[in-house]
Enzyme design. Structure first.
Site, PDB file in Angstrom:
ATOM      1  N   LYS A 189       0.824  -1.214   0.000  1.00  0.00           N
ATOM      2  CA  LYS A 189       0.000   0.000   0.000  1.00  0.00           C
ATOM      3  C   LYS A 189       0.856   1.261   0.000  1.00  0.00           C
ATOM      4  O   LYS A 189       0.620   2.180  -0.772  1.00  0.00           O
ATOM      5  CB  LYS A 189      -0.922   0.065   1.234  1.00  0.00           C
ATOM      6  CG  LYS A 189      -1.943  -1.032   1.359  1.00  0.00           C
ATOM      7  CD  LYS A 189      -2.832  -0.813   2.585  1.00  0.00           C
ATOM      8  CE  LYS A 189      -2.079  -0.800   3.900  1.00  0.00           C
ATOM      9  NZ  LYS A 189      -1.526  -2.099   4.311  1.00  0.00           N
ATOM     10  N   ARG A 210      -9.299   1.646   8.980  1.00  0.00           N
ATOM     11  CA  ARG A 210      -8.856   0.293   9.297  1.00  0.00           C
ATOM     12  C   ARG A 210      -9.903  -0.492  10.075  1.00  0.00           C
ATOM     13  O   ARG A 210      -9.659  -1.650  10.428  1.00  0.00           O
ATOM     14  CB  ARG A 210      -7.594   0.391  10.160  1.00  0.00           C
ATOM     15  CG  ARG A 210      -6.333  -0.102   9.484  1.00  0.00           C
ATOM     16  CD  ARG A 210      -5.195   0.155  10.458  1.00  0.00           C
ATOM     17  NE  ARG A 210      -4.047  -0.663  10.195  1.00  0.00           N
ATOM     18  CZ  ARG A 210      -3.017  -0.280   9.440  1.00  0.00           C
ATOM     19  NH1 ARG A 210      -3.024   0.877   8.836  1.00  0.00           N
ATOM     20  NH2 ARG A 210      -1.983  -1.074   9.289  1.00  0.00           N
ATOM     21  N   ARG A 217      12.218  -7.881   4.323  1.00  0.00           N
ATOM     22  CA  ARG A 217      12.533  -6.458   4.460  1.00  0.00           C
ATOM     23  C   ARG A 217      13.301  -6.230   5.767  1.00  0.00           C
ATOM     24  O   ARG A 217      14.304  -5.531   5.810  1.00  0.00           O
ATOM     25  CB  ARG A 217      11.180  -5.728   4.510  1.00  0.00           C
ATOM     26  CG  ARG A 217      11.148  -4.252   4.400  1.00  0.00           C
ATOM     27  CD  ARG A 217       9.734  -3.815   3.997  1.00  0.00           C
ATOM     28  NE  ARG A 217       8.778  -3.804   5.111  1.00  0.00           N
ATOM     29  CZ  ARG A 217       7.462  -3.602   4.952  1.00  0.00           C
ATOM     30  NH1 ARG A 217       6.955  -3.408   3.771  1.00  0.00           N
ATOM     31  NH2 ARG A 217       6.659  -3.595   5.994  1.00  0.00           N
ATOM     32  N   ARG A 260      11.007  -2.223  10.117  1.00  0.00           N
ATOM     33  CA  ARG A 260      10.582  -1.319  11.184  1.00  0.00           C
ATOM     34  C   ARG A 260      10.570  -2.078  12.499  1.00  0.00           C
ATOM     35  O   ARG A 260      10.704  -3.292  12.537  1.00  0.00           O
ATOM     36  CB  ARG A 260       9.162  -0.813  10.885  1.00  0.00           C
ATOM     37  CG  ARG A 260       8.986  -0.196   9.529  1.00  0.00           C
ATOM     38  CD  ARG A 260       7.630   0.475   9.419  1.00  0.00           C
ATOM     39  NE  ARG A 260       6.531  -0.312   9.905  1.00  0.00           N
ATOM     40  CZ  ARG A 260       5.422  -0.547   9.218  1.00  0.00           C
ATOM     41  NH1 ARG A 260       5.284  -0.067   7.999  1.00  0.00           N
ATOM     42  NH2 ARG A 260       4.451  -1.244   9.752  1.00  0.00           N
ATOM     43  N   ARG A 269      -0.285  -8.277  13.501  1.00  0.00           N
ATOM     44  CA  ARG A 269      -0.805  -7.285  12.554  1.00  0.00           C
ATOM     45  C   ARG A 269      -1.733  -7.949  11.551  1.00  0.00           C
ATOM     46  O   ARG A 269      -2.774  -7.392  11.180  1.00  0.00           O
ATOM     47  CB  ARG A 269       0.359  -6.573  11.841  1.00  0.00           C
ATOM     48  CG  ARG A 269       1.007  -5.482  12.701  1.00  0.00           C
ATOM     49  CD  ARG A 269       2.410  -5.138  12.278  1.00  0.00           C
ATOM     50  NE  ARG A 269       2.526  -4.664  10.916  1.00  0.00           N
ATOM     51  CZ  ARG A 269       3.672  -4.654  10.216  1.00  0.00           C
ATOM     52  NH1 ARG A 269       4.791  -5.093  10.773  1.00  0.00           N
ATOM     53  NH2 ARG A 269       3.674  -4.195   8.992  1.00  0.00           N
TER      54      ARG A 269
END
Ligand code: ADP
Length: 195
Positions: A13, A88, A127, A134, A145
């Site tokens: 996104k 959300r 990642r 992160r 999540r």
């Protein structure tokens, strides 16, 4: 245009919203980016949001609703905007409707980036492994999540579909391929079936 990007964590996104905003000259509003910036600057909002984000849970609605309302009220939101990471849950959908109602407008499209769970976890942990991750990109937090996404955010897909706004895009492709599909979805004149 007024666009919402919907999709699970890791679907792309942020990447696609940024590219689309640059191409079109629209405002890109990422609630995740704004909250991370607030944490870095150690503001009151940042201190409030940090614990929720570290656990992979949603930051309270009133906090994110206020962020979006304030940002969309500014002048540079006039020509068009892209919401990335908001709404959300159903309560945020209602809050957004109120914001839009107050501004006298409507959403033009909801772009849903569809990607399978295994691919999402692979992408996010990949990642993180490359050092670009992160604080919330650890395996347990990623799973949480995803769980929160299924429980709170996924119902929005059907809701926006019923409203006739949903455009489903296969997000399990290369960044340029997905971004081409995104452009076609917002503007059929860009080489889409309606061209
Ligand atoms: P991702 O979609 O990959 O999880 P985001 O940057 O959109 O990444 O969100 C990261 C975190 O920021 C979320 O897990 C949540 O804690 C918080 N957050 C972002 N947007 C919202 C929102 N609209 N409502 C509640 N919390 C949010």
């Amino acid at each position: 245009m007024r666009i919402v990007f919907l999709g699970p964590p890791g679907a792309g996104k942020g990447t696609q919203a940024k590219l689309l905003a640059e191409t079109k000259g629209w405002l890109h509003l990422s609630t995740g980016d704004i909250l991370r910036d607030a944490i870095t600057r150690d503001t009151e909002t940042g201190r409030l949001a940090q614990g929720f984000m570290e656990r992979g849970q949603l930051v309270p609605d009133d906090v994110v609703d206020r962020i979006v309302a304030e940002r969309l009220d500014r002048d540079d939101a006039g020509s068009g905007w892209i919401l990335d990471g908001y709404p959300r849950n159903l309560s945020q959908v209602s809050a957004l409707e109120k914001i839009l109602g107050a501004a006298g407008g409507n959403l033009d499209a909801v772009l849903f980036l569809a990607v399978e769970d295994e691919e999402l976890v692979r992408r996010i942990l990949g990642r993180a492994g490359q050092g670009g991750g992160r604080a919330d990109d650890t395996e347990n937090v990623v799973r949480e999540r995803l769980r929160v996404y299924r429980e709170h955010t996924e119902p929005l897909v059907a809701q926006y579909d019923e409203a006739g706004l949903l455009r489903r895009i296969d997000g399990a492709r290369s960044i340029p391929d997905v971004s081409e599909a995104v452009l076609r979805a917002v503007d059929p004149a860009d080489g889409g079936p309606g061209a």
